[in-house]
Design a protein around this motif. Structure first.
Motif, PDB file in Angstrom:
ATOM      1  N   UNK A  47       1.100  -1.237  -0.127  1.00  0.00           N
ATOM      2  CA  UNK A  47      -0.209   0.324   0.380  1.00  0.00           C
ATOM      3  C   UNK A  47       1.247   1.251   0.408  1.00  0.00           C
ATOM      4  N   UNK A  48       0.021   2.204   0.043  1.00  0.00           N
ATOM      5  CA  UNK A  48       0.384   3.652   0.049  1.00  0.00           C
ATOM      6  C   UNK A  48       1.526   3.654   1.278  1.00  0.00           C
ATOM      7  N   UNK A  49       2.582   4.471   1.693  1.00  0.00           N
ATOM      8  CA  UNK A  49       3.237   4.687   2.504  1.00  0.00           C
ATOM      9  C   UNK A  49       3.590   6.223   2.740  1.00  0.00           C
ATOM     10  N   UNK A  50       4.063   6.148   3.752  1.00  0.00           N
ATOM     11  CA  UNK A  50       5.221   7.692   3.705  1.00  0.00           C
ATOM     12  C   UNK A  50       5.742   7.512   2.412  1.00  0.00           C
ATOM     13  N   UNK A  51       6.681   7.198   2.481  1.00  0.00           N
ATOM     14  CA  UNK A  51       7.216   7.689   1.132  1.00  0.00           C
ATOM     15  C   UNK A  51       6.885   7.766   0.088  1.00  0.00           C
ATOM     16  N   UNK A  52       5.816   6.422  -0.177  1.00  0.00           N
ATOM     17  CA  UNK A  52       5.136   6.834  -1.655  1.00  0.00           C
ATOM     18  C   UNK A  52       3.531   7.959  -1.429  1.00  0.00           C
ATOM     19  N   UNK A  53       2.906   8.223  -0.543  1.00  0.00           N
ATOM     20  CA  UNK A  53       1.564   8.975  -1.133  1.00  0.00           C
ATOM     21  C   UNK A  53       2.042  10.012  -1.502  1.00  0.00           C
ATOM     22  N   UNK A  54       3.223  10.761  -1.593  1.00  0.00           N
ATOM     23  CA  UNK A  54       2.985  12.243  -2.126  1.00  0.00           C
ATOM     24  C   UNK A  54       3.206  11.898  -3.667  1.00  0.00           C
ATOM     25  N   UNK A  55       3.773  11.060  -4.142  1.00  0.00           N
ATOM     26  CA  UNK A  55       4.321  10.235  -5.503  1.00  0.00           C
ATOM     27  C   UNK A  55       3.142  10.022  -6.099  1.00  0.00           C
ATOM     28  N   UNK A  56       2.182   9.589  -5.002  1.00  0.00           N
ATOM     29  CA  UNK A  56       0.769   9.296  -5.735  1.00  0.00           C
ATOM     30  C   UNK A  56      -0.149  10.348  -5.397  1.00  0.00           C
ATOM     31  N   UNK A  57       0.153  10.871  -4.963  1.00  0.00           N
ATOM     32  CA  UNK A  57      -1.442  12.079  -5.246  1.00  0.00           C
ATOM     33  C   UNK A  57      -0.539  13.225  -6.144  1.00  0.00           C
ATOM     34  N   UNK A  58       0.793  13.305  -6.539  1.00  0.00           N
ATOM     35  CA  UNK A  58       0.917  14.331  -7.427  1.00  0.00           C
ATOM     36  C   UNK A  58       1.161  13.637  -8.920  1.00  0.00           C
TER      37      UNK A  58
END
Length: 144
Positions: A47-58
């Protein structure tokens, strides 16, 4: 004509099989008008985590600008991860609430409390509830 909409799609940002660009292309070919990316967050290694969530949202934000479809940015939150997901509420169009594991105190009561306390838009996986529970959840949503 009723628009074709899918509000519960996972991509390779969590446990899905396709990148969001591929999903949009496929959805466009199938005649969909709107779709929501609702990847899982903070609950498994996939799942999305603190390291990947910003990339997902962008990434989803960029795709919104170029897509022929109406794209919504969402997250499927678990009861146990809802508080973390809420931190990103200002960048999300919707939050799905679901649960895939055991719940202390019962699923219905936990969902009922969560929708009373947090801005949840959709309850995912509704087959977990009996018909009588749905009446109570609908009323709670209307009261919210």
């Amino acid at each position: 004509m009723i628009p074709l909409i899918d509000l519960h799609i996972h991509s390779t940002f969590s446990d899905g099989k396709c990148h969001p660009k591929q999903i949009i292309s496929f959805a466009w070919q199938k005649g969909l008008h709107c779709l929501a990316f609702t990847d899982h967050a903070f609950n498994t290694e996939l799942s999305l985590n603190e390291d990947t969530i910003e990339n997902y949202l962008d990434e989803i934000s960029l795709l919104k600008e170029s897509s022929p479809l109406k794209i919504l940015t969402g997250i499927e939150a678990e009861l146990a991860t809802l508080e973390k997901v809420i931190q990103y509420r200002d960048r999300l169009d919707l939050i799905l609430l679901s649960n895939h594991g055991p719940v202390n105190g019962g699923l219905f009561g936990s969902i009922f409390e969560a929708i009373a306390d947090y801005p949840v838009d959709i309850i995912a996986h509704p087959w977990y509830f009996s018909n009588s529970s749905w009446d109570k959840l609908i009323q709670a949503s209307l009261d919210y």
